[in-house]
Design a protein around this motif. Structure first.
Motif, PDB file in Angstrom:
ATOM      1  N   GLN A   1     -24.954 -18.172  -0.246  1.00  0.00           N
ATOM      2  CA  GLN A   1     -23.506 -18.310  -0.319  1.00  0.00           C
ATOM      3  C   GLN A   1     -22.803 -17.107   0.299  1.00  0.00           C
ATOM      4  N   ASP A   2     -21.563 -17.351   0.732  1.00  0.00           N
ATOM      5  CA  ASP A   2     -20.688 -16.272   1.183  1.00  0.00           C
ATOM      6  C   ASP A   2     -19.868 -15.798  -0.007  1.00  0.00           C
ATOM      7  N   VAL A   3     -20.044 -14.542  -0.389  1.00  0.00           N
ATOM      8  CA  VAL A   3     -19.405 -13.975  -1.572  1.00  0.00           C
ATOM      9  C   VAL A   3     -18.536 -12.801  -1.158  1.00  0.00           C
ATOM     10  N   LEU A   4     -17.321 -12.747  -1.692  1.00  0.00           N
ATOM     11  CA  LEU A   4     -16.446 -11.607  -1.453  1.00  0.00           C
ATOM     12  C   LEU A   4     -16.206 -10.869  -2.763  1.00  0.00           C
ATOM     13  N   VAL A   5     -16.352  -9.556  -2.720  1.00  0.00           N
ATOM     14  CA  VAL A   5     -16.075  -8.702  -3.874  1.00  0.00           C
ATOM     15  C   VAL A   5     -14.838  -7.877  -3.560  1.00  0.00           C
ATOM     16  N   ASN A   6     -13.754  -8.128  -4.274  1.00  0.00           N
ATOM     17  CA  ASN A   6     -12.510  -7.387  -4.089  1.00  0.00           C
ATOM     18  C   ASN A   6     -12.466  -6.254  -5.104  1.00  0.00           C
ATOM     19  N   GLY A   7     -12.341  -5.021  -4.625  1.00  0.00           N
ATOM     20  CA  GLY A   7     -12.462  -3.848  -5.488  1.00  0.00           C
ATOM     21  C   GLY A   7     -13.907  -3.405  -5.545  1.00  0.00           C
ATOM     22  N   ALA A   8     -14.542  -3.372  -4.384  1.00  0.00           N
ATOM     23  CA  ALA A   8     -15.999  -3.171  -4.323  1.00  0.00           C
ATOM     24  C   ALA A   8     -16.435  -1.743  -4.582  1.00  0.00           C
ATOM     25  N   SER A   9     -15.525  -0.791  -4.607  1.00  0.00           N
ATOM     26  CA  SER A   9     -15.927   0.603  -4.795  1.00  0.00           C
ATOM     27  C   SER A   9     -15.748   1.094  -6.224  1.00  0.00           C
ATOM     28  N   GLY A  10     -15.272   0.226  -7.119  1.00  0.00           N
ATOM     29  CA  GLY A  10     -15.066   0.626  -8.505  1.00  0.00           C
ATOM     30  C   GLY A  10     -16.319   0.488  -9.336  1.00  0.00           C
ATOM     31  N   GLY A  11     -16.164   0.683 -10.645  1.00  0.00           N
ATOM     32  CA  GLY A  11     -17.318   0.632 -11.538  1.00  0.00           C
ATOM     33  C   GLY A  11     -18.011  -0.719 -11.512  1.00  0.00           C
ATOM     34  N   VAL A  12     -17.258  -1.802 -11.673  1.00  0.00           N
ATOM     35  CA  VAL A  12     -17.842  -3.139 -11.625  1.00  0.00           C
ATOM     36  C   VAL A  12     -18.206  -3.514 -10.194  1.00  0.00           C
ATOM     37  N   GLY A  13     -17.335  -3.182  -9.257  1.00  0.00           N
ATOM     38  CA  GLY A  13     -17.531  -3.590  -7.868  1.00  0.00           C
ATOM     39  C   GLY A  13     -18.797  -3.055  -7.235  1.00  0.00           C
ATOM     40  N   THR A  14     -19.134  -1.783  -7.483  1.00  0.00           N
ATOM     41  CA  THR A  14     -20.346  -1.226  -6.876  1.00  0.00           C
ATOM     42  C   THR A  14     -21.595  -1.935  -7.382  1.00  0.00           C
ATOM     43  N   PHE A  15     -21.591  -2.342  -8.640  1.00  0.00           N
ATOM     44  CA  PHE A  15     -22.716  -3.136  -9.154  1.00  0.00           C
ATOM     45  C   PHE A  15     -22.680  -4.555  -8.591  1.00  0.00           C
ATOM     46  N   ALA A  16     -21.484  -5.130  -8.452  1.00  0.00           N
ATOM     47  CA  ALA A  16     -21.365  -6.511  -7.991  1.00  0.00           C
ATOM     48  C   ALA A  16     -21.901  -6.678  -6.577  1.00  0.00           C
ATOM     49  N   VAL A  17     -21.618  -5.729  -5.708  1.00  0.00           N
ATOM     50  CA  VAL A  17     -22.129  -5.814  -4.339  1.00  0.00           C
ATOM     51  C   VAL A  17     -23.653  -5.864  -4.343  1.00  0.00           C
ATOM     52  N   GLN A  18     -24.265  -4.976  -5.113  1.00  0.00           N
ATOM     53  CA  GLN A  18     -25.729  -4.926  -5.163  1.00  0.00           C
ATOM     54  C   GLN A  18     -26.325  -6.171  -5.811  1.00  0.00           C
ATOM     55  N   LEU A  19     -25.700  -6.646  -6.885  1.00  0.00           N
ATOM     56  CA  LEU A  19     -26.217  -7.834  -7.559  1.00  0.00           C
ATOM     57  C   LEU A  19     -26.095  -9.075  -6.683  1.00  0.00           C
ATOM     58  N   ALA A  20     -24.972  -9.215  -5.975  1.00  0.00           N
ATOM     59  CA  ALA A  20     -24.801 -10.369  -5.093  1.00  0.00           C
ATOM     60  C   ALA A  20     -25.886 -10.389  -4.016  1.00  0.00           C
ATOM     61  N   LYS A  21     -26.224  -9.225  -3.486  1.00  0.00           N
ATOM     62  CA  LYS A  21     -27.320  -9.152  -2.513  1.00  0.00           C
ATOM     63  C   LYS A  21     -28.641  -9.499  -3.165  1.00  0.00           C
TER      64      LYS A  21
ATOM     65  N   GLY B   1     -25.319  -2.338   0.513  1.00  0.00           N
ATOM     66  CA  GLY B   1     -25.876  -3.595   0.985  1.00  0.00           C
ATOM     67  C   GLY B   1     -24.879  -4.602   1.495  1.00  0.00           C
ATOM     68  N   ALA B   2     -23.590  -4.274   1.480  1.00  0.00           N
ATOM     69  CA  ALA B   2     -22.593  -5.235   1.949  1.00  0.00           C
ATOM     70  C   ALA B   2     -22.841  -5.591   3.409  1.00  0.00           C
ATOM     71  N   ASP B   3     -22.776  -6.882   3.729  1.00  0.00           N
ATOM     72  CA  ASP B   3     -22.965  -7.328   5.113  1.00  0.00           C
ATOM     73  C   ASP B   3     -21.733  -7.048   5.953  1.00  0.00           C
ATOM     74  N   GLU B   4     -20.582  -7.062   5.317  1.00  0.00           N
ATOM     75  CA  GLU B   4     -19.327  -6.772   6.005  1.00  0.00           C
ATOM     76  C   GLU B   4     -18.415  -6.058   5.038  1.00  0.00           C
ATOM     77  N   VAL B   5     -17.651  -5.078   5.528  1.00  0.00           N
ATOM     78  CA  VAL B   5     -16.722  -4.332   4.693  1.00  0.00           C
ATOM     79  C   VAL B   5     -15.319  -4.455   5.291  1.00  0.00           C
ATOM     80  N   VAL B   6     -14.361  -4.824   4.456  1.00  0.00           N
ATOM     81  CA  VAL B   6     -12.963  -4.934   4.873  1.00  0.00           C
ATOM     82  C   VAL B   6     -12.188  -3.783   4.252  1.00  0.00           C
ATOM     83  N   ASP B   7     -11.540  -2.993   5.096  1.00  0.00           N
ATOM     84  CA  ASP B   7     -10.680  -1.900   4.638  1.00  0.00           C
ATOM     85  C   ASP B   7      -9.304  -2.491   4.323  1.00  0.00           C
ATOM     86  N   TYR B   8      -8.952  -2.525   3.037  1.00  0.00           N
ATOM     87  CA  TYR B   8      -7.704  -3.194   2.662  1.00  0.00           C
ATOM     88  C   TYR B   8      -6.471  -2.466   3.179  1.00  0.00           C
ATOM     89  N   THR B   9      -6.606  -1.196   3.562  1.00  0.00           N
ATOM     90  CA  THR B   9      -5.449  -0.476   4.114  1.00  0.00           C
ATOM     91  C   THR B   9      -5.141  -0.911   5.539  1.00  0.00           C
TER      92      THR B   9
END
Length: 328
Positions: free
Chosen positions: A151-171, A193-201
């Protein structure tokens, strides 16, 4: 023992470092010498009694004053003593868990069902960064998001406490991961491990024209209607966090998203790890992933025990990369 005691709602200054009696484990409990804990939004929401609407709820922080006097939802430490009927732990065992309270003290009594052996390849500080944040990411992706390989999964807020774990778990679950974060964290998130990173700024991911099977929202940066633009017709939006507010938020945003879900083809879910009844199983799953090298906690800062109020001030600012931990 020393403990930070919360006697009334307020700022981090409301936490008073106090000498109190060491607790005695009741039947089914374990007395843990706390070696490390962490700070997170759950703690400061309880500390401030916000959002105010939560005080009216049965499982909320308390209408007129805090129900929980010693905060600290995550702990890692050593078993000091066990209560009656506890057979799986012995004094000296190294453990970690999510008792949801008691971590801001030198000792804590924890139900045996909220503890598992500490991952062997983590320090106490690292282990204390795991339970609530990684548990939330696990529930959000696996249980509420129903993630599937490919699946294609997007994690919004990927650098926070939950987000850093979510990126790794999704992979680890076999997904293709797009991670959204700020400029300074792009390389870190990519290293997770993110395949693509979007800079929200620089770019709004909801207007890129890309569609995702699962969107895990840890940031609350957009309304649900914008998130749905980025979802596949049968995709899932899972809300796990977002900016707070004194009266209603983030509950107002969550309620709005859930209210609209019956009228759209996409599914919406809210992840609440605090009410999970299978923490022991989930903590064991996380420990296995950590020992296999597929999951690693990201720690922004570590504070000594006496500086817990300062650690909360920093965490409340919302700019921490990964977790803020406390060495007891």
């Amino acid at each position: 023992m020393k403990a930070f005691v919360l006697r009334s709602y307020g700022s981090p200054d409301a936490l008073q470092l106090t000498e109190i009696d060491k607790p005695v484990p009741a039947a089914g409990e374990v007395l843990v010498r706390v070696r490390a804990t962490s700070v997170q939004p759950y703690d400061w929401h309880l500390m401030r009694g916000e959002p105010y609407i939560a005080r009216l709820m049965g499982g909320g922080p308390g209408l007129f004053g805090p129900k929980i006097r010693i905060l600290g939802a995550d702990i890692a430490g050593q078993v000091e003593a066990v209560g009656r009927d506890v057979t799986e732990f012995r004094p000296g065992d190294e453990v970690y868990g999510m008792p949801k309270q008691g971590g801001f003290a030198e000792y804590a009594c924890v139900p045996a069902g909220e503890l598992v052996p500490k991952p062997k390849n983590l320090s106490f500080d690292q282990a204390a960064a795991v339970p609530m944040a990684a548990g939330t990411a696990l529930l959000g992706l696996r249980d509420d998001g129903r993630i599937q390989p490919g699946q294609d999964v997007l994690v919004n807020g990927a650098s926070g406490g939950v987000g850093t774990f979510a990126v790794q778990l999704a992979k680890a679950f076999g997904a293709r991961v797009t991670a959204v974060c700020g400029t300074r964290n792009v390389e870190l998130v990519r290293s997770l491990g993110a395949d693509e990173v979007v800079d929200y700024t620089a770019e709004d991911f909801t207007r890129r024209g890309r569609r995702y099977d699962l969107l895990l929202d840890c940031a609350g940066s957009h309304p649900a209607s914008a998130y749905r633009r980025a979802l596949a017709p049968k995709g899932a939006l899972v809300i796990v966090g977002g900016p707070g507010g004194r009266w209603l938020q983030p509950m107002g945003r969550i309620i709005s998203a859930l209210a609209a879900s019956p009228f759209v083809s996409q599914r919406t879910a809210l992840t609440d790890v605090v009410r999970c009844t299978e923490n022991k199983r989930n903590l064991t799953t996380l420990a296995e992933l950590i020992e296999d090298g597929r999951l690693t906690p990201v720690i922004d800062r570590s504070y000594p025990f006496e500086e817990i109020p300062e650690a909360i001030v920093y965490q409340e600012q919302g700019h921490a990369t990964g977790k803020v931990v406390i060495t007891v």
